[in-house]
Design a protein around this motif. Structure first.
Motif, PDB file in Angstrom:
ATOM      1  N   PRO A 138       5.859 -11.976  17.727  1.00  0.00           N
ATOM      2  CA  PRO A 138       4.593 -11.230  17.605  1.00  0.00           C
ATOM      3  C   PRO A 138       4.817  -9.750  17.349  1.00  0.00           C
ATOM      4  N   GLY A 139       4.111  -9.223  16.342  1.00  0.00           N
ATOM      5  CA  GLY A 139       4.185  -7.800  16.046  1.00  0.00           C
ATOM      6  C   GLY A 139       5.433  -7.354  15.315  1.00  0.00           C
ATOM      7  N   GLU A 140       6.238  -8.310  14.859  1.00  0.00           N
ATOM      8  CA  GLU A 140       7.465  -7.962  14.140  1.00  0.00           C
ATOM      9  C   GLU A 140       7.525  -8.686  12.807  1.00  0.00           C
ATOM     10  N   GLY A 141       8.491  -8.283  11.969  1.00  0.00           N
ATOM     11  CA  GLY A 141       8.680  -8.970  10.706  1.00  0.00           C
ATOM     12  C   GLY A 141       9.501 -10.240  10.881  1.00  0.00           C
ATOM     13  N   PRO A 142       9.362 -11.199   9.967  1.00  0.00           N
ATOM     14  CA  PRO A 142      10.160 -12.437  10.038  1.00  0.00           C
ATOM     15  C   PRO A 142      11.643 -12.139   9.886  1.00  0.00           C
ATOM     16  N   VAL A 143      12.452 -12.964  10.528  1.00  0.00           N
ATOM     17  CA  VAL A 143      13.897 -12.857  10.437  1.00  0.00           C
ATOM     18  C   VAL A 143      14.440 -14.168   9.874  1.00  0.00           C
TER      19      VAL A 143
ATOM     20  N   GLY B 144      10.761  -5.453   7.116  1.00  0.00           N
ATOM     21  CA  GLY B 144      10.525  -4.330   8.015  1.00  0.00           C
ATOM     22  C   GLY B 144       9.759  -4.783   9.233  1.00  0.00           C
ATOM     23  N   GLU B 145       9.407  -3.788  10.050  1.00  0.00           N
ATOM     24  CA  GLU B 145       8.775  -4.088  11.331  1.00  0.00           C
ATOM     25  C   GLU B 145       7.297  -4.422  11.197  1.00  0.00           C
ATOM     26  N   GLY B 146       6.715  -4.139  10.056  1.00  0.00           N
ATOM     27  CA  GLY B 146       5.309  -4.435   9.837  1.00  0.00           C
ATOM     28  C   GLY B 146       4.400  -3.269  10.175  1.00  0.00           C
ATOM     29  N   SER B 147       3.231  -3.247   9.521  1.00  0.00           N
ATOM     30  CA  SER B 147       2.193  -2.231   9.770  1.00  0.00           C
ATOM     31  C   SER B 147       0.877  -2.957   9.997  1.00  0.00           C
ATOM     32  N   ARG B 148       0.297  -2.737  11.175  1.00  0.00           N
ATOM     33  CA  ARG B 148      -0.976  -3.384  11.510  1.00  0.00           C
ATOM     34  C   ARG B 148      -2.111  -2.470  11.076  1.00  0.00           C
ATOM     35  N   LEU B 149      -2.912  -2.928  10.107  1.00  0.00           N
ATOM     36  CA  LEU B 149      -4.035  -2.147   9.592  1.00  0.00           C
ATOM     37  C   LEU B 149      -5.342  -2.780  10.044  1.00  0.00           C
ATOM     38  N   THR B 150      -6.178  -1.978  10.672  1.00  0.00           N
ATOM     39  CA  THR B 150      -7.520  -2.403  11.056  1.00  0.00           C
ATOM     40  C   THR B 150      -8.523  -1.502  10.349  1.00  0.00           C
TER      41      THR B 150
ATOM     42  N   HIS C 134      12.720   0.350   6.996  1.00  0.00           N
ATOM     43  CA  HIS C 134      11.729   0.916   7.905  1.00  0.00           C
ATOM     44  C   HIS C 134      10.409   1.061   7.185  1.00  0.00           C
ATOM     45  N   GLN C 135       9.325   0.792   7.892  1.00  0.00           N
ATOM     46  CA  GLN C 135       8.020   1.016   7.327  1.00  0.00           C
ATOM     47  C   GLN C 135       7.152   1.706   8.361  1.00  0.00           C
ATOM     48  N   TRP C 136       6.220   2.505   7.873  1.00  0.00           N
ATOM     49  CA  TRP C 136       5.329   3.223   8.757  1.00  0.00           C
ATOM     50  C   TRP C 136       4.032   3.567   8.056  1.00  0.00           C
ATOM     51  N   PRO C 137       2.938   3.811   8.828  1.00  0.00           N
ATOM     52  CA  PRO C 137       2.939   3.756  10.290  1.00  0.00           C
ATOM     53  C   PRO C 137       2.940   2.326  10.812  1.00  0.00           C
ATOM     54  N   ALA C 138       3.231   2.145  12.062  1.00  0.00           N
ATOM     55  CA  ALA C 138       3.261   0.827  12.670  1.00  0.00           C
ATOM     56  C   ALA C 138       1.849   0.300  12.897  1.00  0.00           C
ATOM     57  N   THR C 139       0.950   1.198  13.224  1.00  0.00           N
ATOM     58  CA  THR C 139      -0.435   0.828  13.497  1.00  0.00           C
ATOM     59  C   THR C 139      -1.355   1.850  12.866  1.00  0.00           C
ATOM     60  N   LEU C 140      -2.434   1.355  12.293  1.00  0.00           N
ATOM     61  CA  LEU C 140      -3.360   2.239  11.596  1.00  0.00           C
ATOM     62  C   LEU C 140      -4.776   1.690  11.745  1.00  0.00           C
ATOM     63  N   VAL C 141      -5.707   2.550  12.155  1.00  0.00           N
ATOM     64  CA  VAL C 141      -7.123   2.195  12.219  1.00  0.00           C
ATOM     65  C   VAL C 141      -7.858   3.141  11.289  1.00  0.00           C
ATOM     66  N   GLN C 142      -8.517   2.568  10.282  1.00  0.00           N
ATOM     67  CA  GLN C 142      -9.148   3.376   9.252  1.00  0.00           C
ATOM     68  C   GLN C 142     -10.592   2.926   9.028  1.00  0.00           C
ATOM     69  N   PRO C 143     -11.488   3.865   8.707  1.00  0.00           N
ATOM     70  CA  PRO C 143     -12.858   3.468   8.379  1.00  0.00           C
ATOM     71  C   PRO C 143     -12.938   2.908   6.967  1.00  0.00           C
ATOM     72  N   VAL C 144     -13.933   2.072   6.752  1.00  0.00           N
ATOM     73  CA  VAL C 144     -14.201   1.549   5.409  1.00  0.00           C
ATOM     74  C   VAL C 144     -14.395   2.718   4.440  1.00  0.00           C
ATOM     75  N   GLY C 145     -13.799   2.602   3.262  1.00  0.00           N
ATOM     76  CA  GLY C 145     -13.957   3.636   2.248  1.00  0.00           C
ATOM     77  C   GLY C 145     -12.915   4.731   2.296  1.00  0.00           C
ATOM     78  N   SER C 146     -12.076   4.737   3.309  1.00  0.00           N
ATOM     79  CA  SER C 146     -11.034   5.770   3.419  1.00  0.00           C
ATOM     80  C   SER C 146      -9.796   5.327   2.634  1.00  0.00           C
ATOM     81  N   PRO C 147      -8.903   6.266   2.295  1.00  0.00           N
ATOM     82  CA  PRO C 147      -7.683   5.903   1.565  1.00  0.00           C
ATOM     83  C   PRO C 147      -6.610   5.358   2.500  1.00  0.00           C
ATOM     84  N   LEU C 148      -5.602   4.756   1.878  1.00  0.00           N
ATOM     85  CA  LEU C 148      -4.496   4.162   2.634  1.00  0.00           C
ATOM     86  C   LEU C 148      -3.180   4.498   1.973  1.00  0.00           C
ATOM     87  N   SER C 149      -2.185   4.753   2.791  1.00  0.00           N
ATOM     88  CA  SER C 149      -0.830   4.884   2.292  1.00  0.00           C
ATOM     89  C   SER C 149       0.132   4.351   3.338  1.00  0.00           C
TER      90      SER C 149
END
Lengths: 110, 113
Positions: free
Chosen positions: A39-44, B105-111, B5-20
């Motif tokens: 959970p919360g990580e990338g696949p390995v 990478g570790e993933g980025s959670r976008l809401t 590596h990827q970032w940010p790890a977590t991001l909360v954005q309003p509808v209509g806003s940009p993303l990077s």
């Protein structure tokens, strides 16, 4: 696009039990990969199987590629809580893109 | 050794806003780079892949775009986010296109709210 069907979708077992999960398709694969994602990580990447009938072992995990290279199984012996996660199978299609199954969510209770 | 590596790890954005979302790979040259999206802890959907600087292939029509300004840098963008853009975004690299052996990478959670 070759579809990958994984079963069961969810599995909850007690620590120490054995289990087998499956990845099936109606088409032949040149190779197939198994990944595990926590959970919360990338696949390995766990393993790549290439040859029909091939069996590969990774500690308590045994991966088998079907003789016809249309299916694969993953057997876990004496499951531990650390085995909990999402198990994904994947293959590379003729377009060189890696396609994933929907995954099997495994929960191992202590 | 190679790292991603990827970032940010977590991001909360309003509808209509940009993303990077940004992804970098270290320890290898000329990697194949990928952006995947994963919905609700299930399978991964390939969004974009790149075999070299400035070379982007899109897999599905969507509200997102990707760019590769440097050999080991991959960026996922949007000018205006939609609610449906919410999800878990994963960057990955491989040595060979089509090898099936990807390193994520570790993933980025976008809401998107």
């Amino acid at each position: 696009t070759q579809l990958l069907e994984q079963s069961p979708q969810f599995l909850s077992i007690q620590e120490g039990e054995n289990l087998t999960v499956y990845c099936n398709s109606s088409s032949v694969f040149s190779s197939l990969q198994w990944y595990r994602q926590e959970p919360g990580e990338g696949p390995v990447l766990l393993v790549t199987v290439v040859t029909g009938g091939e069996v590969k072992k990774l500690k308590r995990l045994t991966f088998q590629f079907g003789d016809a290279r249309k299916d694969s199984s993953l057997h876990i012996t004496a499951a531990q809580p650390g085995d909990t996660g999402l198990y994904l199978c994947a293959h590379t299609g003729a377009n060189s893109k890696l396609t994933f199954g929907k995954g099997i969510t495994l929960s191992v209770r202590p | 050794s190679q790292t991603i590596h990827q970032w940010p790890a977590t991001l909360v954005q309003p509808v209509g806003s940009p993303l990077s979302l940004e992804c970098t790979v270290e320890g290898t040259s000329n990697p194949n780079l990928y952006w995947y999206r994963q919905a609700a802890g299930r399978g991964l959907q390939l969004l974009f892949y790149s075999v070299g600087i400035g070379q982007i292939s899109s897999e599905v029509p969507q509200n997102l775009s990707a760019s590769r300004p440097q050999d080991r840098q991959f960026i996922l963008s949007s000018k205006k986010l939609l609610l449906s853009d919410s999800g878990f975004y994963l960057c990955a690299w491989s040595v060979l296109l089509g090898s099936g052996e990807l390193f994520f990478g570790e993933g980025s959670r976008l809401t998107v709210l």
